[in-house]
Scaffold this motif. Structure first.
Motif, short mmCIF file in Angstrom:
data_model
loop_
_atom_site.label_atom_id
_atom_site.label_comp_id
_atom_site.label_asym_id
_atom_site.label_seq_id
_atom_site.Cartn_x
_atom_site.Cartn_y
_atom_site.Cartn_z
N TYR A 1 0.88 -1.44 0.02
CA TYR A 1 0.15 0.15 0.12
C TYR A 1 0.80 1.26 -0.11
O TYR A 1 0.36 2.30 -0.63
CB TYR A 1 -0.85 -0.04 1.07
CG TYR A 1 -2.33 -0.82 0.72
CD1 TYR A 1 -3.46 0.01 0.15
CD2 TYR A 1 -2.49 -2.07 1.23
CE1 TYR A 1 -4.45 -0.24 -0.12
CE2 TYR A 1 -3.77 -2.63 0.92
CZ TYR A 1 -4.82 -2.02 0.32
OH TYR A 1 -6.00 -2.46 0.09
N ILE B 1 0.08 3.89 -3.03
CA ILE B 1 -0.49 5.01 -2.67
C ILE B 1 0.46 6.24 -3.49
O ILE B 1 0.05 7.21 -3.84
CB ILE B 1 -0.65 5.42 -1.24
CG1 ILE B 1 -1.62 4.48 -0.79
CG2 ILE B 1 -0.87 7.07 -0.84
CD1 ILE B 1 -1.98 4.42 0.81
N GLY C 1 -8.54 3.46 -0.95
CA GLY C 1 -9.69 3.04 -1.81
C GLY C 1 -10.63 1.97 -1.25
O GLY C 1 -11.53 1.57 -2.13
N ILE D 1 -6.55 -0.23 -4.84
CA ILE D 1 -5.80 0.95 -5.67
C ILE D 1 -5.58 0.30 -6.98
O ILE D 1 -4.92 -0.66 -7.08
CB ILE D 1 -4.32 1.33 -4.95
CG1 ILE D 1 -4.86 1.93 -3.44
CG2 ILE D 1 -3.78 2.16 -5.81
CD1 ILE D 1 -3.56 2.39 -2.67
#
Length: 328
Positions: A72, A76, A138, A143
């Motif tokens: 993540y 991101i 998300g 994502i």
């Protein structure tokens, strides 16, 4: 074979290196290359868990949470802030190492099942945060649209590109782990694993070295998570469930804890079983459990561990009885 490899180690490594480099020349199937890429990815993940469970004796069952943080972090920063792939390898690793360090602080005095329960809780909390923090992660949608990585102007888009990238990363990770294990830090981890009380009496700062061990394993998991985010181009919370954590743990146990080559063997075996029995995917965890039980009985040290399995003990006893009979 093992004896020959020990006696001709450099030759065996050179042959293996040539084989791995030339493999895409022979294998043109995207499906087979995808399997090889996953084997290399899980080699890094299993190796990072092996650093914690195998070399310091800590019982981490929530490795999927660290893998989640690394993925993540990369997803991101890549999608929202257009950070490049190479910087994200280090950023993901260091962010995950920071979380690993924070988790290790309150669990320093815990061991065995108590530490395992805490790490499981951490993994589930991480997954639930990723599932519910919609503005950042998300939420259930995950994502999407993670760009293909670019390295020195070269855009990686083909399976063969990701194979070579995974190969380079896996080799670098194995080299780094070997250097650390062979250092004073690695010897301190092994001393803690063998007898923490004795290690502390010998002057080893067990608190500091256990935290360092957890952070180092987390760093490698973060690097693997970064690669996975770019390879799949999509991440969601269901990719980091408890099943994934036990999947990585199975590779470590089957290959052999406390050995550098064990996670490689475990990743190869487990991923091969996954593909061969993909038609029975619902029973995958059952097959892993049966395989682990069989391994614990016939070869508890793993596929590449020391030769002190049940069969080896039986052979030793038989040889001893024969020697006694011949002597009498």
């Amino acid at each position: 074979m093992m004896e020959w490899i020990k006696n001709h180690r450099n030759m065996a490594l050179a042959a293996l290196g040539v084989l791995l480099v030339l493999l895409p020349v022979v294998v043109h199937s995207s499906y087979l290359l995808g399997i090889l890429i996953r084997i290399l990815l899980y080699t890094m993940l299993a190796g990072s868990l092996n650093m914690i469970n195998g070399y310091s004796g800590q019982m981490n069952l929530g490795h999927a949470g660290l893998y989640c943080i690394g993925s993540y972090t990369a997803g991101i920063l890549a999608v929202k802030y257009q950070v490049g792939f190479l910087p994200l390898l280090f950023i993901s690793g260091f962010v995950t190492a920071l979380f690993g360090f924070l988790v290790s602080l309150p669990t320093i005095k815990l061991a065995g099942v108590y530490l395992a329960i805490v790490t499981i809780g951490f993994s589930e909390i991480t997954r639930l945060v990723a599932l519910n923090w919609t503005g950042l992660t998300g939420g259930p949608m995950g994502i999407k649209g993670i760009p293909r990585p670019e390295i020195f102007g070269l855009r990686l888009s083909e399976p063969v590109h990701f194979y070579y990238l995974a190969l380079v990363l896996a080799v670098l990770v194995l080299f780094m782990m070997r250097r650390v294990v062979s250092s004073r830090i690695g010897r301190a981890w092994i001393a803690i694993r063998e007898d923490q009380v004795a290690a502390s009496f010998l002057g080893v700062n067990t608190r500091r070295f256990k935290s360092l061990n957890f952070s180092f394993g987390a760093f490698i998991a973060g690097v693997a998570g970064c690669f996975a985010a770019y390879y799949y181009q999509f991440i969601s919370s269901d990719m980091f469930s408890m099943d994934e954590g036990f999947n990585i743990l199975a590779m470590v146990i089957i290959g052999g804890q406390g050995t550098l080559i064990g996670p490689v063997a475990g990743s190869l075996v487990v991923n091969t079983i996954t593909e061969v029995f993909r038609f029975a995917a619902d029973y995958r965890m059952v097959m892993y459990a049966v395989l682990i039980i069989v391994m614990m009985w016939f070869r508890p040290q793993g596929l590449v561990g020391a030769s002190n399995s049940v069969f080896a003990v039986k052979r030793t006893k038989k040889n001893g009885k024969k020697a006694e009979r011949s002597g009498t």
